[in-house]
Design a protein around this motif. Structure first.
Motif, PDB file in Angstrom:
ATOM      1  N   ILE A  18       0.838  -1.200   0.000  1.00 55.44           N
ATOM      2  CA  ILE A  18       0.000   0.000   0.000  1.00 55.44           C
ATOM      3  C   ILE A  18       0.873   1.251   0.000  1.00 55.44           C
ATOM      4  CG2 ILE A  18      -1.655   1.348   1.359  1.00 55.44           C
ATOM      5  CD1 ILE A  18      -2.779  -1.427   2.320  1.00 55.44           C
ATOM      6  N   LYS A  19       1.859   1.300   0.887  1.00 55.00           N
ATOM      7  CA  LYS A  19       2.739   2.465   0.962  1.00 55.00           C
ATOM      8  C   LYS A  19       3.534   2.645  -0.326  1.00 55.00           C
ATOM      9  CE  LYS A  19       3.223   2.893   5.898  1.00 55.00           C
ATOM     10  NZ  LYS A  19       4.101   3.393   6.930  1.00 55.00           N
ATOM     11  N   PHE A  20       4.022   1.536  -0.886  1.00 54.98           N
ATOM     12  CA  PHE A  20       4.781   1.616  -2.124  1.00 54.98           C
ATOM     13  C   PHE A  20       3.907   2.154  -3.249  1.00 54.98           C
ATOM     14  CE2 PHE A  20       6.430  -0.009  -6.114  1.00 54.98           C
ATOM     15  CZ  PHE A  20       7.761   0.367  -6.039  1.00 54.98           C
ATOM     16  N   GLY A  21       2.702   1.626  -3.380  1.00 54.68           N
ATOM     17  CA  GLY A  21       1.795   2.077  -4.421  1.00 54.68           C
ATOM     18  C   GLY A  21       1.431   3.541  -4.290  1.00 54.68           C
ATOM     19  N   GLU A  22       1.201   3.969  -3.057  1.00 51.65           N
ATOM     20  CA  GLU A  22       0.899   5.383  -2.815  1.00 51.65           C
ATOM     21  C   GLU A  22       2.082   6.254  -3.209  1.00 51.65           C
ATOM     22  OE1 GLU A  22      -0.086   5.363   1.349  1.00 51.65           O
ATOM     23  OE2 GLU A  22      -2.182   4.804   0.972  1.00 51.65           O
ATOM     24  N   ARG A  23       3.281   5.792  -2.905  1.00 55.51           N
ATOM     25  CA  ARG A  23       4.488   6.564  -3.225  1.00 55.51           C
ATOM     26  C   ARG A  23       4.690   6.663  -4.738  1.00 55.51           C
ATOM     27  NH1 ARG A  23       7.287  10.714  -2.032  1.00 55.51           N
ATOM     28  NH2 ARG A  23       9.517  10.441  -2.084  1.00 55.51           N
ATOM     29  N   VAL A  24       4.478   5.565  -5.442  1.00 52.22           N
ATOM     30  CA  VAL A  24       4.599   5.580  -6.912  1.00 52.22           C
ATOM     31  C   VAL A  24       3.604   6.582  -7.486  1.00 52.22           C
ATOM     32  CG1 VAL A  24       4.233   4.251  -9.037  1.00 52.22           C
ATOM     33  CG2 VAL A  24       5.531   3.246  -7.141  1.00 52.22           C
ATOM     34  N   ARG A  25       2.352   6.524  -7.031  1.00 51.67           N
ATOM     35  CA  ARG A  25       1.320   7.448  -7.523  1.00 51.67           C
ATOM     36  C   ARG A  25       1.714   8.897  -7.237  1.00 51.67           C
ATOM     37  NH1 ARG A  25      -3.280   5.645  -5.093  1.00 51.67           N
ATOM     38  NH2 ARG A  25      -3.852   4.470  -6.931  1.00 51.67           N
ATOM     39  N   GLU A  26       2.168   9.161  -6.018  1.00 46.19           N
ATOM     40  CA  GLU A  26       2.551  10.518  -5.617  1.00 46.19           C
ATOM     41  C   GLU A  26       3.660  11.076  -6.521  1.00 46.19           C
ATOM     42  OE1 GLU A  26       4.942  12.446  -1.834  1.00 46.19           O
ATOM     43  OE2 GLU A  26       3.705  10.687  -1.479  1.00 46.19           O
ATOM     44  N   ILE A  27       4.692  10.296  -6.724  1.00 48.68           N
ATOM     45  CA  ILE A  27       5.819  10.768  -7.540  1.00 48.68           C
ATOM     46  C   ILE A  27       5.408  10.881  -9.004  1.00 48.68           C
ATOM     47  CG2 ILE A  27       8.168  10.262  -8.322  1.00 48.68           C
ATOM     48  CD1 ILE A  27       8.562   8.869  -5.556  1.00 48.68           C
ATOM     49  N   ARG A  28       4.616   9.920  -9.481  1.00 44.84           N
ATOM     50  CA  ARG A  28       4.147   9.970 -10.874  1.00 44.84           C
ATOM     51  C   ARG A  28       3.365  11.251 -11.123  1.00 44.84           C
ATOM     52  NH1 ARG A  28      -0.644   9.134 -12.848  1.00 44.84           N
ATOM     53  NH2 ARG A  28      -1.490   7.952 -11.089  1.00 44.84           N
ATOM     54  N   ILE A  29       2.488  11.601 -10.204  1.00 48.17           N
ATOM     55  CA  ILE A  29       1.676  12.813 -10.350  1.00 48.17           C
ATOM     56  C   ILE A  29       2.550  14.062 -10.250  1.00 48.17           C
ATOM     57  CG2 ILE A  29      -0.153  14.168  -9.249  1.00 48.17           C
ATOM     58  CD1 ILE A  29      -1.532  11.434  -8.641  1.00 48.17           C
ATOM     59  N   GLU A  30       3.512  14.052  -9.310  1.00 48.28           N
ATOM     60  CA  GLU A  30       4.448  15.185  -9.199  1.00 48.28           C
ATOM     61  C   GLU A  30       5.191  15.418 -10.511  1.00 48.28           C
ATOM     62  OE1 GLU A  30       7.163  14.356  -6.006  1.00 48.28           O
ATOM     63  OE2 GLU A  30       5.678  14.769  -4.458  1.00 48.28           O
ATOM     64  N   ARG A  31       5.488  14.326 -11.215  1.00 45.87           N
ATOM     65  CA  ARG A  31       6.214  14.419 -12.482  1.00 45.87           C
ATOM     66  C   ARG A  31       5.295  14.748 -13.656  1.00 45.87           C
ATOM     67  NH1 ARG A  31       9.804  13.884  -9.144  1.00 45.87           N
ATOM     68  NH2 ARG A  31      11.643  12.579  -9.267  1.00 45.87           N
ATOM     69  N   GLY A  32       3.994  14.794 -13.389  1.00 47.83           N
ATOM     70  CA  GLY A  32       3.034  15.114 -14.445  1.00 47.83           C
ATOM     71  C   GLY A  32       2.831  13.992 -15.436  1.00 47.83           C
ATOM     72  N   LEU A  33       3.001  12.763 -14.971  1.00 44.24           N
ATOM     73  CA  LEU A  33       2.865  11.606 -15.853  1.00 44.24           C
ATOM     74  C   LEU A  33       1.547  10.880 -15.612  1.00 44.24           C
ATOM     75  CD1 LEU A  33       6.420  10.053 -15.401  1.00 44.24           C
ATOM     76  CD2 LEU A  33       5.592  11.294 -17.405  1.00 44.24           C
ATOM     77  N   SER A  34       0.959  10.387 -16.681  1.00 43.72           N
ATOM     78  CA  SER A  34      -0.197   9.509 -16.556  1.00 43.72           C
ATOM     79  C   SER A  34       0.320   8.091 -16.278  1.00 43.72           C
ATOM     80  CB  SER A  34      -1.013   9.505 -17.844  1.00 43.72           C
ATOM     81  OG  SER A  34      -0.266   8.900 -18.892  1.00 43.72           O
ATOM     82  N   GLN A  35      -0.565   7.219 -15.868  1.00 44.42           N
ATOM     83  CA  GLN A  35      -0.169   5.817 -15.694  1.00 44.42           C
ATOM     84  C   GLN A  35       0.348   5.253 -17.011  1.00 44.42           C
ATOM     85  OE1 GLN A  35      -3.519   3.676 -14.076  1.00 44.42           O
ATOM     86  NE2 GLN A  35      -3.084   4.371 -11.986  1.00 44.42           N
ATOM     87  N   GLU A  36      -0.303   5.617 -18.086  1.00 47.74           N
ATOM     88  CA  GLU A  36       0.100   5.120 -19.402  1.00 47.74           C
ATOM     89  C   GLU A  36       1.502   5.603 -19.776  1.00 47.74           C
ATOM     90  OE1 GLU A  36      -1.674   4.708 -23.916  1.00 47.74           O
ATOM     91  OE2 GLU A  36      -2.816   5.798 -22.415  1.00 47.74           O
ATOM     92  N   GLN A  37       1.791   6.865 -19.499  1.00 50.72           N
ATOM     93  CA  GLN A  37       3.114   7.407 -19.811  1.00 50.72           C
ATOM     94  C   GLN A  37       4.195   6.722 -18.982  1.00 50.72           C
ATOM     95  OE1 GLN A  37       1.906  11.454 -18.971  1.00 50.72           O
ATOM     96  NE2 GLN A  37       2.274  12.073 -21.098  1.00 50.72           N
TER      97      GLN A  37
END
Length: 72
Positions: free
Chosen positions: A9-28
């Motif tokens: 759960i923590k890992f997934g939340e961290r991936v999402r947080e950093i991905r969004i900070e970078r302005g990336l979609s899941q697809e990107q």
């Protein structure tokens, strides 16, 4: 549904947080990491026990050290 591991759960939340900070979609992010888009979603929802190889791919794609995926 099985109980989700706290680390997943923590890992997934961290991936999402950093991905969004970078302005990336899941697809990107999936494209950059050479994994399927649905795999990124499953990681972020703690539905997948990600391998070390894929952790490295995601970290490289986000241009961060692996440790940053585990630290707040």
């Amino acid at each position: 549904m099985k109980d989700k591991s706290k680390i997943l759960i923590k890992f997934g939340e961290r991936v999402r947080e950093i991905r969004i900070e970078r302005g990336l979609s899941q697809e990107q992010l999936a494209h950059l990491a050479d994994v399927h888009r649905t795999y990124i979603g499953m990681i972020e929802r703690a539905e997948k026990n990600i391998t070390l190889i894929n952790i490295e791919k995601i970290a490289k794609s986000l241009n961060i050290e692996i440790a940053k995926l585990f630290n707040d």
